[in-house]
Scaffold this active site. Structure first.
Site, PDB file in Angstrom:
ATOM      1  N   ASP A   1       1.122  -1.400   0.109  1.00  0.00           N
ATOM      2  CA  ASP A   1      -0.165  -0.080  -0.178  1.00  0.00           C
ATOM      3  C   ASP A   1       0.298   1.267  -0.342  1.00  0.00           C
ATOM      4  O   ASP A   1       0.221   2.206  -0.521  1.00  0.00           O
ATOM      5  CB  ASP A   1      -0.965  -0.107   1.263  1.00  0.00           C
ATOM      6  CG  ASP A   1      -1.913  -0.554   1.254  1.00  0.00           C
ATOM      7  OD1 ASP A   1      -2.392  -1.359  -0.066  1.00  0.00           O
ATOM      8  OD2 ASP A   1      -2.915  -1.366   2.515  1.00  0.00           O
TER       9      ASP A   1
ATOM     10  N   ALA B   1      -7.938   2.706   7.356  1.00  0.00           N
ATOM     11  CA  ALA B   1      -6.777   2.590   7.463  1.00  0.00           C
ATOM     12  C   ALA B   1      -6.516   3.601   8.993  1.00  0.00           C
ATOM     13  O   ALA B   1      -6.911   2.645  10.321  1.00  0.00           O
ATOM     14  CB  ALA B   1      -5.814   3.266   6.651  1.00  0.00           C
TER      15      ALA B   1
END
Length: 268
Positions: free
Chosen positions: A55, A169
């Site tokens: 990511d 997140a």
């Protein structure tokens, strides 16, 4: 021009597809396999990119495109740690996967920061913009929504604004809500709030302008972070969504980002 001997399903250069890889050992090993299997367009001329990494590398790739002013679709494959923004790594049938991929649009936040030293910085954030205390003292922050004071004083370790793509997140770790990608909302989430102690944040329309004013910025210093870009000693931060700079991520239909974000609400 590619040699005639290159099979059609392996001639990605003719389709304008380029390859990027992080510096990690796993990503570099995968890149070597892909380079032997397929022909590739030069990454500078490619109209679509395949990105290998995690990511963090995907965010790095998207930020580089935003900074360069040339935004292209990206098909990521996970050769990192979490890989929430990536597809599963597979060597075979890559042209078919890209042709069948589901496009997902993500729009970045724009963060404009003013510091106590008189500097001004502007930076994009794909996941979130967060304010964090720099010292042992809690931060004191005034919260404004569309120019109006919504909270005169938030005493906390920090506060953040997250996009739907970033809501799983840091925002989720701070007990913020998970936002479906098509929700057209932003999450405003406090980080370890002390006062008001029970305030859990807000969900705002994504055309909202959020402003944080740091109270007592000389003694209770605060930094501002847009994804991986940090500015220290801030006095004021303005945040808004910029749909004019939307980017396209490509996902295998059975592994699409919008569905995975929705299912994160049921994760245990």
């Amino acid at each position: 021009m590619q040699p005639a001997s290159v099979p059609v399903d392996r001639d990605l250069a003719a389709r304008g597809i380029g390859l990027l890889a992080s510096h990690g050992e796993s990503a570099q090993a995968a890149a070597r396999l892909l380079q032997r299997r397929y022909s590739w367009a030069d990454e500078r001329d490619a109209r679509l990119l395949v990105a290998l990494g995690g990511d963090g590398f995907m965010l790095h790739t998207l930020h580089q495109m935003l900074d360069g002013g040339e935004v292209r679709p990206v098909f990521g494959m996970n050769r990192g740690t979490v890989g929430f923004l990536m597809n599963e790594w597979r060597l075979d049938r890559l042209a078919e996967r890209i042709a069948a991929a589901k496009p997902i649009k993500v729009a970045p936040l724009t963060m404009t920061v003013h510091t106590i030293h008189g500097d001004e910085w502007t930076h994009a954030a794909i996941n979130e913009v967060s304010l964090l205390r720099e010292t042992r003292q809690a931060a004191k922050i005034e919260v404004l929504v569309n120019g109006r004071v919504a909270m005169p004083e938030l005493v906390c370790d920090g506060v953040l604004v997250a996009t739907p793509a970033g809501s799983t997140a840091y925002n989720f770790s701070a007990r913020g809500p998970i936002l479906p990608l098509n929700a057209n909302m932003l999450a405003l989430t406090p980080i370890a709030p002390f006062r008001p102690r029970r305030w859990s944040g807000a969900i705002l329309p994504d055309d909202t302008r959020v402003c944080f004013r740091v109270l007592d910025p000389q003694d209770r210093m605060v930094s501002a972070v847009a994804d991986q870009f940090e500015v220290r000693d801030v006095s004021q931060v303005e945040i808004s969504l910029d749909r004019s700079r939307s980017m396209t991520l490509l996902f295998d239909p059975e592994h699409a980002l919008d569905e995975r974000i929705a299912m994160e609400q049921f994760a245990t």
